[in-house]
Write a protein that holds these residues in place. Sequence first.
Motif, PDB file in Angstrom:
ATOM      1  N   LEU A   1       0.840  -1.207   0.000  1.00 30.00           N
ATOM      2  CA  LEU A   1       0.000   0.000   0.000  1.00 30.00           C
ATOM      3  C   LEU A   1       0.873   1.254   0.000  1.00 30.00           C
ATOM      4  N   LEU A   2       1.885   1.226   0.831  1.00 32.33           N
ATOM      5  CA  LEU A   2       2.788   2.384   0.911  1.00 32.33           C
ATOM      6  C   LEU A   2       3.505   2.581  -0.423  1.00 32.33           C
ATOM      7  N   ALA A   3       3.908   1.474  -1.035  1.00 32.58           N
ATOM      8  CA  ALA A   3       4.610   1.566  -2.321  1.00 32.58           C
ATOM      9  C   ALA A   3       3.696   2.170  -3.387  1.00 32.58           C
ATOM     10  N   ALA A   4       2.425   1.774  -3.381  1.00 36.58           N
ATOM     11  CA  ALA A   4       1.493   2.294  -4.399  1.00 36.58           C
ATOM     12  C   ALA A   4       1.379   3.816  -4.286  1.00 36.58           C
ATOM     13  N   VAL A   5       1.359   4.316  -3.067  1.00 38.89           N
ATOM     14  CA  VAL A   5       1.271   5.777  -2.886  1.00 38.89           C
ATOM     15  C   VAL A   5       2.594   6.423  -3.283  1.00 38.89           C
ATOM     16  N   ARG A   6       3.677   5.796  -2.940  1.00 40.99           N
ATOM     17  CA  ARG A   6       4.971   6.373  -3.319  1.00 40.99           C
ATOM     18  C   ARG A   6       5.161   6.375  -4.829  1.00 40.99           C
ATOM     19  N   GLU A   7       4.472   5.451  -5.502  1.00 42.57           N
ATOM     20  CA  GLU A   7       4.584   5.399  -6.968  1.00 42.57           C
ATOM     21  C   GLU A   7       3.572   6.303  -7.658  1.00 42.57           C
ATOM     22  N   GLY A   8       2.821   7.101  -6.889  1.00 44.69           N
ATOM     23  CA  GLY A   8       1.993   8.103  -7.555  1.00 44.69           C
ATOM     24  C   GLY A   8       0.534   8.176  -7.158  1.00 44.69           C
ATOM     25  N   ALA A   9       0.021   7.168  -6.423  1.00 43.68           N
ATOM     26  CA  ALA A   9      -1.376   7.264  -5.990  1.00 43.68           C
ATOM     27  C   ALA A   9      -1.477   8.259  -4.836  1.00 43.68           C
ATOM     28  N   ASP A  10      -2.666   8.848  -4.674  1.00 49.72           N
ATOM     29  CA  ASP A  10      -2.925   9.689  -3.499  1.00 49.72           C
ATOM     30  C   ASP A  10      -3.520   8.851  -2.374  1.00 49.72           C
ATOM     31  N   VAL A  11      -4.322   7.858  -2.790  1.00 47.84           N
ATOM     32  CA  VAL A  11      -4.911   6.924  -1.833  1.00 47.84           C
ATOM     33  C   VAL A  11      -4.724   5.523  -2.406  1.00 47.84           C
ATOM     34  N   ALA A  12      -4.236   4.590  -1.597  1.00 53.33           N
ATOM     35  CA  ALA A  12      -4.175   3.183  -2.010  1.00 53.33           C
ATOM     36  C   ALA A  12      -5.156   2.408  -1.149  1.00 53.33           C
ATOM     37  N   LEU A  13      -6.016   1.614  -1.802  1.00 50.51           N
ATOM     38  CA  LEU A  13      -7.014   0.807  -1.092  1.00 50.51           C
ATOM     39  C   LEU A  13      -6.658  -0.657  -1.231  1.00 50.51           C
ATOM     40  N   GLY A  14      -6.578  -1.362  -0.131  1.00 54.84           N
ATOM     41  CA  GLY A  14      -6.472  -2.815  -0.206  1.00 54.84           C
ATOM     42  C   GLY A  14      -7.803  -3.333  -0.714  1.00 54.84           C
ATOM     43  N   SER A  15      -7.790  -4.036  -1.855  1.00 48.40           N
ATOM     44  CA  SER A  15      -9.054  -4.369  -2.520  1.00 48.40           C
ATOM     45  C   SER A  15      -9.233  -5.863  -2.703  1.00 48.40           C
ATOM     46  N   ARG A  16     -10.407  -6.343  -2.240  1.00 54.21           N
ATOM     47  CA  ARG A  16     -10.744  -7.759  -2.386  1.00 54.21           C
ATOM     48  C   ARG A  16     -11.352  -8.047  -3.746  1.00 54.21           C
ATOM     49  N   TYR A  17     -11.842  -6.996  -4.401  1.00 54.77           N
ATOM     50  CA  TYR A  17     -12.686  -7.209  -5.578  1.00 54.77           C
ATOM     51  C   TYR A  17     -12.067  -6.721  -6.877  1.00 54.77           C
ATOM     52  N   VAL A  18     -10.732  -6.787  -6.946  1.00 53.21           N
ATOM     53  CA  VAL A  18     -10.039  -6.598  -8.224  1.00 53.21           C
ATOM     54  C   VAL A  18      -9.261  -7.888  -8.486  1.00 53.21           C
ATOM     55  N   PRO A  19      -8.874  -8.141  -9.761  1.00 54.15           N
ATOM     56  CA  PRO A  19      -8.138  -9.368 -10.063  1.00 54.15           C
ATOM     57  C   PRO A  19      -6.916  -9.526  -9.154  1.00 54.15           C
ATOM     58  N   GLY A  20      -6.770 -10.722  -8.591  1.00 52.77           N
ATOM     59  CA  GLY A  20      -5.663 -10.971  -7.676  1.00 52.77           C
ATOM     60  C   GLY A  20      -6.070 -10.823  -6.221  1.00 52.77           C
ATOM     61  N   GLY A  21      -7.209 -10.174  -5.979  1.00 54.67           N
ATOM     62  CA  GLY A  21      -7.711 -10.019  -4.611  1.00 54.67           C
ATOM     63  C   GLY A  21      -8.777 -11.053  -4.323  1.00 54.67           C
ATOM     64  N   GLY A  22      -9.169 -11.159  -3.062  1.00 52.13           N
ATOM     65  CA  GLY A  22     -10.233 -12.105  -2.741  1.00 52.13           C
ATOM     66  C   GLY A  22     -10.474 -12.209  -1.258  1.00 52.13           C
ATOM     67  N   VAL A  23     -11.391 -13.116  -0.924  1.00 50.76           N
ATOM     68  CA  VAL A  23     -11.763 -13.360   0.463  1.00 50.76           C
ATOM     69  C   VAL A  23     -11.668 -14.852   0.706  1.00 50.76           C
ATOM     70  N   THR A  24     -11.001 -15.255   1.765  1.00 48.83           N
ATOM     71  CA  THR A  24     -11.014 -16.679   2.105  1.00 48.83           C
ATOM     72  C   THR A  24     -11.882 -16.866   3.346  1.00 48.83           C
ATOM     73  N   ASP A  25     -12.424 -17.981   3.446  1.00 44.95           N
ATOM     74  CA  ASP A  25     -13.228 -18.473   4.568  1.00 44.95           C
ATOM     75  C   ASP A  25     -14.320 -17.550   5.123  1.00 44.95           C
ATOM     76  N   TRP A  26     -14.959 -16.817   4.264  1.00 50.46           N
ATOM     77  CA  TRP A  26     -16.191 -16.123   4.666  1.00 50.46           C
ATOM     78  C   TRP A  26     -17.357 -16.931   4.132  1.00 50.46           C
ATOM     79  N   GLY A  27     -18.435 -17.015   4.906  1.00 48.64           N
ATOM     80  CA  GLY A  27     -19.634 -17.696   4.419  1.00 48.64           C
ATOM     81  C   GLY A  27     -20.259 -16.932   3.265  1.00 48.64           C
ATOM     82  N   LEU A  28     -21.170 -17.606   2.578  1.00 44.79           N
ATOM     83  CA  LEU A  28     -21.806 -17.000   1.408  1.00 44.79           C
ATOM     84  C   LEU A  28     -22.559 -15.723   1.758  1.00 44.79           C
ATOM     85  N   LEU A  29     -23.234 -15.724   2.910  1.00 48.50           N
ATOM     86  CA  LEU A  29     -24.034 -14.553   3.278  1.00 48.50           C
ATOM     87  C   LEU A  29     -23.131 -13.337   3.476  1.00 48.50           C
ATOM     88  N   ARG A  30     -22.043 -13.542   4.224  1.00 49.42           N
ATOM     89  CA  ARG A  30     -21.136 -12.429   4.497  1.00 49.42           C
ATOM     90  C   ARG A  30     -20.507 -11.915   3.185  1.00 49.42           C
TER      91      ARG A  30
END
Length: 240
Positions: free
Chosen positions: A110-139
């Motif tokens: 995250l810090l690297a992304a901002v140092r490389e030019g972003a103003d805000v870096a978001l840890g994202s589960r819903y872009v390619p390469g991101g995801g969620v493990t062991d959450w139930g379907l409802l959650r």
Amino acid sequence: MGIPWLILPTFNEAESIEAILRAADAVLAGAAPEGHRILVVDDSSPDGTGAIAERIAAELATVEVLHRSERKGLGPAYLAGFAHALDGGATHVMEMDSDFSHDPKDLARLLAAVREGADVALGSRYVPGGGVTDWGLLRQFVSRGGSWYARVVLGLNVRDLTGGFKCFRREVLEAIDLATVRSHGYAFQVELTYRAVLAGFRVVEVPIMFRDRRLGQSKMSWRIAAEAVVLVPQLRRRAR
Ligand SMILES: Nc1nc2c(ncn2[C@@H]2O[C@H](COP(=O)(O)OP(=O)(O)O)[C@@H](O)[C@H]2O)c(=O)[nH]1
Ligand SMILES: [Mg+2]
């Protein structure tokens, strides 16, 4: 003294706080050679999280604890932490959950992304390469649905709007008038990102794997999710 600050909000995280502080401290020592600070914002957790954090703060010079007298919610805890970090001269302000749902190693990315030019870096589960493990379907459905809803209502090109793993450049927090932020739970995360985009800042999503907490309990509730449902359209109206 310009260095990055990490804010860790805690409410009843006695089982994780020591390990998360040590892990985050080690990662930041590598990622920020100029130095770093970690601020725990504890809302007088009845399980003694604040006292454990103080014990670590006495040992690690990078750690300090802000104690708040009562539980006021995640948003107000972060706002208090931001104010403290900005006062302290933070160049970057980072957010992370204190329950290992967010991998402290990703702080470096995250810090690297901002140092490389972003103003805000978001840890994202819903872009390619991101995801969620062991959450139930409802959650999973509620989380994805919440991000979809906020994205459509606010017209944002951001996939993960409710996550709490972020890195802001100092200038962003200075620009978005924190005094008028009112939301508490997931809506707080949506509101900050929305305001950053409206102010013209560049928001970048960094893929992360999110895992369910192994220890302690979630503090999020249906009430907090409902707050987001009601507040998101209000954010839009206020922005007009
Ligand atoms: N200071 C403070 N921290 C909170 C509060 N509510 C939640 N947190 C912290 O915010 C982070 C995310 O909360 P969590 O319960 O894990 O939410 P979830 O991951 O969505 O289930 C954790 O570090 C919590 O300890 C609060 O009212 N005050
Ligand atoms: Mg959590």
